[in-house]
Design a protein around this motif. Structure first.
Motif, short mmCIF file in Angstrom:
data_model
loop_
_atom_site.label_atom_id
_atom_site.label_comp_id
_atom_site.label_asym_id
_atom_site.label_seq_id
_atom_site.Cartn_x
_atom_site.Cartn_y
_atom_site.Cartn_z
N PHE A 144 -37.50 -20.77 -10.88
CA PHE A 144 -37.75 -21.50 -9.63
C PHE A 144 -38.03 -22.97 -9.84
O PHE A 144 -37.53 -23.82 -9.11
CB PHE A 144 -38.91 -20.87 -8.85
CG PHE A 144 -39.13 -21.52 -7.51
CD1 PHE A 144 -38.26 -21.27 -6.46
CD2 PHE A 144 -40.17 -22.41 -7.31
CE1 PHE A 144 -38.43 -21.89 -5.23
CE2 PHE A 144 -40.36 -23.03 -6.08
CZ PHE A 144 -39.48 -22.77 -5.03
N TYR A 145 -38.85 -23.30 -10.84
CA TYR A 145 -39.29 -24.69 -10.98
C TYR A 145 -38.45 -25.48 -11.97
O TYR A 145 -38.66 -26.67 -12.15
CB TYR A 145 -40.76 -24.72 -11.41
CG TYR A 145 -41.68 -24.10 -10.36
CD1 TYR A 145 -42.00 -24.80 -9.21
CD2 TYR A 145 -42.20 -22.83 -10.53
CE1 TYR A 145 -42.83 -24.25 -8.25
CE2 TYR A 145 -43.03 -22.26 -9.57
CZ TYR A 145 -43.34 -22.98 -8.43
OH TYR A 145 -44.16 -22.43 -7.47
N ASN A 146 -37.54 -24.82 -12.69
CA ASN A 146 -36.70 -25.45 -13.70
C ASN A 146 -37.50 -25.96 -14.89
O ASN A 146 -36.99 -26.69 -15.72
CB ASN A 146 -35.89 -26.63 -13.12
CG ASN A 146 -35.04 -26.19 -11.93
OD1 ASN A 146 -34.48 -25.11 -11.94
ND2 ASN A 146 -34.99 -27.03 -10.92
C1 LIG Z 1 -34.12 -26.60 -9.80
O1 LIG Z 1 -32.78 -27.02 -10.07
C2 LIG Z 1 -31.86 -26.67 -9.05
C3 LIG Z 1 -30.46 -27.04 -9.52
O2 LIG Z 1 -30.46 -28.30 -10.10
C4 LIG Z 1 -32.26 -27.38 -7.75
O3 LIG Z 1 -31.38 -27.01 -6.71
C5 LIG Z 1 -33.68 -26.98 -7.38
O4 LIG Z 1 -34.11 -27.69 -6.24
C6 LIG Z 1 -34.65 -27.24 -8.52
N1 LIG Z 1 -35.94 -26.68 -8.15
C7 LIG Z 1 -37.07 -27.38 -8.11
C8 LIG Z 1 -38.31 -26.66 -7.67
O5 LIG Z 1 -37.13 -28.55 -8.46
#
Ligand SMILES: *[C@@H]1O[C@H](CO)[C@@H](O)[C@H](O)[C@H]1NC(C)=O
Ligand SMILES: *[C@@H]1O[C@H](CO)[C@@H](O)[C@H](O)[C@H]1NC(C)=O
Ligand SMILES: *[C@@H]1O[C@H](CO)[C@@H](O)[C@H](O)[C@H]1NC(C)=O
Ligand SMILES: *[C@@H]1O[C@H](CO)[C@@H](O)[C@H](O)[C@H]1NC(C)=O
Ligand SMILES: *[C@@H]1O[C@H](CO)[C@@H](O)[C@H](O)[C@H]1NC(C)=O
Ligand SMILES: *[C@@H]1O[C@H](CO)[C@@H](O)[C@H](O)[C@H]1NC(C)=O
Length: 403
Positions: free
Chosen positions: A80-82
């Motif tokens: 979720f948070y990358n």
């Molecule tokens: C995580 O990465 C995806 C793809 O780049 C993006 O769509 C998403 O908003 C990101 N999530 C957060 C919580 O930053």
């Protein structure tokens, strides 16, 4: 607008007009119970607990003391948070889904780079939960051979942080009482680690069973302390079905153990969790009798989760309920030489198809379903979604009778 701003702008109105303080108070009540907050009921969430609710405290504490824990490294948080942001899962936790469902931003950790004087950041609440925390403090656990190697921020320590930070969050005593009375307090899950450390280190369950009344007492005293401070609404979760946890199945499973043939979980460990939960509910009932004006919501994490373990495939967990997504080898993908977050660990391709994330903690997909079972379904007592309208109409009733 937060409570602070409402109160200071209203006090200006008060000094420049002839309103009585009583009607001003009623107007404030109306403002606070009306549409000012997305959920119309609670102004903020305060949370105490362990890794089931930590949204970044251990991460900050570890960076202060230069310590490294696998749960703070990738692939934690990546779905979720990358990035690993101090949550012990691949994504959001139950507290995150609760905050989202009440229309709040995510609840920030108490320990942060900016210091604890951050009123703006804390206006929708603060999270004091620390991964690894126990309900009992080390003065109880250490003499009994239980060493907490992660944190000493036990429940009493978290409560003292709350008391210390109140001044910066809400100013003077009457403003604080007002804020506290209108906030939702999440007390746990806490106590799970008091059992996890010794049992997963190989201590027999029979030796740990006598801890249970002490753990419950620690939770109950914290609840009572909060009620004395003016808390009106508490959510108190019980323990998860630990006999279904991949780590417990790996460490405690054997040919001699009895397994529940509807889930594959360890019966003895689940009975242990049920014992904790029953004692907790008995004590909560006693508090309810003493404080009928306080809303104490028991959150049945055990049955909300057990429902998933009974038929994981039905909910999309096509890899079953008992194998960890991230970890090592063995029947449950769980093995102490390949902890999730360490270089030896491997991680599955589709975490959403697993219930267990790392053997102890669950995946975001499992937490999402448990949250739904709790906050929209039948697994809280009283039912969570029956409360908000009640609280609002109580205030409205008070308003109409006194005007
Ligand atoms: C995580 O990465 C995806 C793809 O780049 C993006 O769509 C998403 O908003 C990101 N999530 C957060 C919580 O930053
Ligand atoms: C507390 O502070 C508010 C302003 O935020 C003020 O209106 C109120 O009078 C104060 N109450 C006390 C008891 O000092
Ligand atoms: C430890 O817990 C006991 C009982 O809850 C309490 O009386 C004591 O003050 C605590 N000690 C510390 C250092 O927090
Ligand atoms: C908890 O641990 C920190 C860092 O290890 C230490 O500075 C602090 O004094 C400890 N607190 C207690 C109450 O033992
Ligand atoms: C499961 O166990 C119960 C007793 O605990 C037994 O009555 C039942 O037949 C078992 N079911 C299966 C499918 O083995
Ligand atoms: C990684 O695995 C090897 C071989 O099983 C083991 O010797 C080593 O201690 C493991 N490393 C960690 C960090 O667990």
């Amino acid at each position: 607008m937060n409570m602070h701003e409402i109160l200071s702008s209203s006090s200006m109105a008060f000094s420049s007009s002839s309103w009585s303080s009583t009607s001003l108070f009623l107007i404030l009540q109306l403002l606070c119970s009306g549409n000012l907050y997305a959920n119309g009921c609670y102004t903020s969430i305060f949370s105490f607990g362990d890794s089931l609710a930590d949204t970044g405290n251990l991460k900050q504490l570890a960076s202060i003391t230069n310590r490294v824990f696998p749960v703070l490294l990738p692939p934690y948080g990546e779905t979720f948070y990358n990035q690993s942001i101090g949550r012990c899962s691949n994504g959001r936790l139950i507290i995150d889904f609760l905050a989202e469902s009440l229309g709040f931003p995510l609840i920030p950790p108490y320990v942060n780079d900016k210091g604890s004087d951050n009123v703006v950041e804390f206006r929708h609440g603060v999270n004091f939960a620390v991964a690894g925390a126990t309900a009992l403090n080390s003065s109880f656990l250490e003499p009994r051979g239980v060493l907490n190697t992660m944190t000493n921020a036990s429940l009493q320590v978290q409560l003292s942080w709350f008391k210390q930070s109140l001044r910066s969050i809400c100013g003077n005593a009457s403003d604080c009482r007002n804020l506290i009375g209108r906030s939702l307090f999440l007390m746990g899950e806490i106590g799970g680690n008091d059992y996890n450390y010794p049992i997963l280190a190989g201590k027999p369950v029979s030796e740990i069973e006598p801890f249970v009344p002490f753990v419950i007492d620690a939770i109950v005293s914290a609840v009572n302390e909060l009620i004395e401070m003016g808390v009106q609404t508490l959510v108190v979760p019980g323990n998860l079905p630990i006999g279904c946890s991949s780590a417990y199945l790996t460490v405690c499973g054997s040919e001699k153990e009895e397994y529940d043939n509807t889930t594959g979980c360890l019966i003895r460990l689940n009975k242990f969790a049920e014992y904790h939960n029953e004692l907790l509910q008995t004590k909560l009932n006693q508090i309810r009798e003493l404080h009928p004006d306080v809303v104490i919501i028991y959150a049945d994490y055990y049955n909300a989760a057990l429902q998933i373990y009974r038929s994981p495939e039905k909910f999309g967990f096509i890899n079953g309920g008992l194998q960890a997504c991230c970890g090592g080898v063995g029947p449950y993908n769980c093995d102490s030489s390949a902890e999730c977050g360490s270089t030896n660990a491997s991680v599955c391709d589709q975490p959403d198809t697993y219930v267990s994330w790392d053997g102890i903690h669950l995946t975001e997909a499992a937490y999402r379903l448990i949250s739904k079972n709790l906050f929209q379904g039948p697994y809280t007592t009283p039912r969570f979604n029956s409360l908000c309208p009640t609280l609002t109409s109580q205030v409205k009733d008070k308003l109409s009778t006194s005007m």
